[in-house]
Design an enzyme around this catalytic site. Structure first.
Site: not given
Length: 826
Positions: A157, A159
């Protein structure tokens, strides 16, 4: 007030101002349209290249001189180009780069599971790519043979970099799906509570939906309420490439003189820029404050009973709670004031102002990242329902005006596809059928490692934690975004093998066994769209420089692993990088042709501008969220069991959860100001988004010089709080509670409540004693202080904003910050 450098007052910089600043000399006349005449052109200076590229901060043209990326020139059509793009060249050449395949020495010598206590402090040894790929492929096969596919956790997980091919999460899942799957995650850290509760309330995720668009707001809205959000800061970024339309919306809102109220314990950059009225409740008490507003609406006959009757279910059951009939406690403004600290007359006044005006309630996500976080957005929808303005132009509520510029009108554009985890054969079909061999809520990863085989509740289901033995993490930094760092350090010693792909020596990389050097976006080709809600532009991302050191793209790394496992042909489908990119574009082109949208062929696009700006339409410029539902709730029902807004949920009632009742309810959090824990730790730590990075990204660049204090993460402290503790602006301080301790640099400012500290998330974890739970973090990772519990049994989201602590001036010689340095051997 602190200095502009400290407080990030330049959160909103119009393009004309940006070009007059320090970057103007470098940009010169290059920022004109002629710059984009070709995707890759050579200038009059020997060996100068200019090529289209992009990032989470927006599209840009990269300038390369002598083979070195030297400048990121913003798109000339960007109304608010982010100054953070100017640090992108520095990110490529950062001393924190992972240069070569590296293996922790204890793991290399002893094999899987050897000396896990060395994670975070052990030496690393350089190996060849062939050795590294053999080692990783061998570990994958060993774990599969020994434990089965539940032994793998690939719930990476974070960005990740933009791009439709080099989507590291997807290319990882693509490999693991070829061998039968792995344990994955559900949800995210941003909206963990709301994205589970909202489908029960309004029938959709809501947090990622398009909002009533800005032209409609500007024409119809009479009062804007920004509740627990700082959109002028967070709209600088996008999950894809940022178009900054939401910032333009706020600029026009200010120009129009429409009143704005900001409800936030901190005077945000949005509040400053908009000249907004500021109301500062205690953190974690928004729910109580909303209940007080709702009570005043009902008590004074200001609610819209007709809307409640026609478009909602369960208001009567909620009303019994609101009036105190069900629990003996009326939720009056005076009751709410005792909890939230806002005067009762202010709360009642808000009810009148909301009802008298066409009001848009723009809520952020911070308030739901707290204990019982499910309740607050449920209550916001209930409040908007009582006002009766949902589905009217400019009224109602919105949960993403602060995220990726929600509310800016969508363009009439095709959807650019990308690489999939499914592939095109039998393995792909299996993936689509199963969605992973198991799944856990992403914020419960530490629980999973601590309790293999343990059970827990999640959204009405009994879930069992799988016996994970190998973690594979790409495109993220859990040692930044996960809560309660010391507990995590201990849990991270339980797996037998941890593999990480990284560009930089983050704490996550330092706590791995095998670290593979990944390229940045600027060392590979790709393609992407811009604007999560608009799909406004399509951008060809041209490789600016060759991969530094021995870094490889994630797709190339996984292709190498697949080759070692005899799966390369299936994994790649026989396509090279540019084959994939061409295929994605041509699929979008086919959509465009079917819709009479103008697009050039791929070669013209790639060799020319490599940039398409798609237009909006009258349809998208007049979008009003929930207008169809309001127009005819029978023909356009919501996705709830009743087809209406569910103020009382029979589904949730059936779950029987003691920590998530069937209607919006105030419940005491595990700790809060004025409540549990505040006698020992009298300050709340708010963990808002940083001003000069994206979570932990770009912290390793020169941008850090703009905000650190004596090399530490800045913490905002109210003057009264600082004076009482002998703290001066610029001091190094120790922030601590029973969960941990961090150093930070004091910024003394009246922009926070006296009982609130602001220490932004994303600061790199820098343990004084690596791998040792409880050690001092020398730089200022706020998640050393946070608590790792689920929001409730319903959503199991994170509680990153549930933090009480104390602060004191640090005495003595502060330890040197080493967070941004490679480990021994690295």
């Amino acid at each position: 007030m602190g200095s502009i450098r400290h407080l990030g007052m330049a959160a909103v910089v119009p393009r004309r101002t940006f070009l007059k600043g320090s970057a103007a000399a470098a940009l010169g006349t290059l920022a004109g349209p002629s710059l984009l005449a070709h995707a890759a052109t050579r200038g009059p200076i020997l060996d100068v290249l200019q090529a289209q590229q992009g990032s989470h901060w927006g599209p840009f043209v990269g300038r390369v001189e002598g083979g070195r990326f030297v400048q990121a020139i913003p798109n000339p059509e960007d109304p608010f180009p982010s100054s953070l793009t100017q640090a992108l060249p520095d990110s490529v050449y950062s001393p924190a780069r992972v240069k070569y395949p590296m293996v922790r020495e204890g793991f290399l010598n002893g094999g899987a599971g050897a000396n896990p206590e060395e994670r975070g402090r052990g030496n690393f040894v350089r190996v060849s790519w062939d050795e590294a790929l053999d080692l990783v492929a061998g570990e994958i096969q060993r774990v599969k043979d020994t434990y089965g596919n539940e032994g793998f956790f690939t719930g990476s997980y974070g960005w990740k970099s933009v791009g439709r091919l080099h989507n590291c999460h997807t290319v990882m899942q693509r490999l693991f799906n070829l061998i039968g799957g792995s344990v994955i995650h559900s949800g995210d850290y941003s909206t963990g509570a709301s994205q589970v509760i909202m489908p029960h309330v309004v029938g959709s995720l809501e947090v990622y939906e398009q909002q009533t668009v800005w032209p409609v707001i500007l024409e119809n809205t009479q009062l804007v309420v920004v509740w627990g959000a700082d959109p002028l800061n967070t709209n600088k970024i996008d999950w894809v490439m940022c178009d900054h339309g939401g910032i333009e919306g706020f600029r026009q809102l200010k120009e129009a003189g429409i009143p704005v109220i900001c409800i936030d314990p901190v005077q945000s950059h949005t509040a400053v820029y908009m000249g907004a009225e500021l109301i500062q409740p205690r953190p974690q008490t928004d729910m109580a404050m909303m209940l007080g507003v709702a009570y005043a609406l009902y008590d004074e006959g200001l609610h819209d009973q007709a809307f409640l009757d026609d478009y909602t279910t369960g208001f009567d059951q909620f009303l019994a709670y609101l009036k105190g009939d069900s629990d003996g406690t009326p939720k009056t403004p005076a009751w709410a004031s005792e909890i939230c600290g806002v005067p009762a007359e202010t709360i009642a006044g808000l009810a009148r102002r909301f009802a008298e005006n066409r009001t848009m309630l723009m809520s952020g996500w911070s308030m739901q990242r707290a204990h019982h976080g499910e309740q607050v957005h449920w209550m916001l929808v209930t409040l908007a329902s009582m006002l009766g303005q949902i589905g009217l132009p400019g009224g109602g509520f919105g949960l993403s005006y602060h995220y990726s510029n929600g509310g800016w009108p969508a363009s009439e554009s095709p959807v650019l596809p990308g690489i999939t985890a499914a592939g095109s054969g039998a393995a792909g079909a299996a993936w689509l059928a199963t969605g992973g061999v198991a799944s856990i809520p992403v914020a419960r990863v530490v629980d999973m490692l601590e309790n293999p085989g343990g059970t827990f509740q999640f959204n009405g289901n009994d879930v069992t934690y799988p016996p994970v033995k190998m973690i594979y993490w790409v495109g993220g930094n859990p040692f930044s975004h996960h809560q309660q760092r010391n507990r995590m350090v201990a849990a991270w010693q339980k797996p037998e093998t941890i593999v990480v792909h990284e560009c930089y020596w983050t704490a996550t990389a330092k706590h791995a066994d095998i670290v593979l050097p990944a390229t940045t976006s600027y060392e590979r080709n790709d393609i992407e769209q811009g604007g999560s809600y608009t799909n406004r532009f399509m951008v060809g991302m041209h490789k600016l420089v060759d991969p530094l050191y021995e870094s490889r793209s994630d797709f190339e790394i996984f292709t190498g692993i697949a080759e070692k496992m005899g799966l390369a042909d299936t994994y790649t489908e026989g396509k090279a990088e540019m084959d994939w990119i061409r295929g994605f574009y041509e699929a979008a082109l086919e959509q465009a042709q079917n819709r009479s949208i103008e697009m050039p062929d791929f070669d013209t696009f790639w060799n020319g501008d490599s940039f398409i700006d798609f237009p909006t339409s009258e349809r998208t410029r007049s979008f009003v969220r929930y207008s169809d539902f309001r127009g005819d709730p029978l023909l356009s029902p919501l996705g709830t069991p009743s087809g209406k807004i569910e103020i009382y949920s029979r589904t949730i009632e059936g779950f029987g959860y003691d920590d998530c009742p069937p209607h919006p309810t105030w419940m005491e959090p595990v700790e809060r100001l004025g409540g549990a824990g505040s006698d020992k730790y009298p300050l709340h730590v708010t963990t808002g988004h940083p001003d000069d990075r994206l979570h932990s990204q770009l912290a390793h660049t020169w941008l850090r010089d703009r905000y650190t204090v004596q090399g530490r993460e800045p913490v905002w402290i109210h003057p009264d709080t600082a004076a009482a503790r002998g703290i001066a602006d610029g001091d190094i301080v120790r922030v601590h509670n029973d969960r941990g301790q961090v150093l930070a640099g004091a910024i003394v400012t009246d922009r926070v409540r006296p009982d609130v500290l602001r220490l932004s998330e994303g600061g790199w974890y820098d343990p004084q004693e690596g791998g040792e739970p409880g050690t001092l973090c020398k730089y200022g990772d706020v998640n050393v202080l946070s608590i790792d519990i689920g929001t409730s049994k319903l959503a199991q989201g994170n509680c990153g904003h549930t933090i009480l602590a104390e602060v004191e001036k640090f005495e003595g010689e502060p330890p040197r910050v080493t967070a941004f340095e490679p480990p021994l051997g690295g």
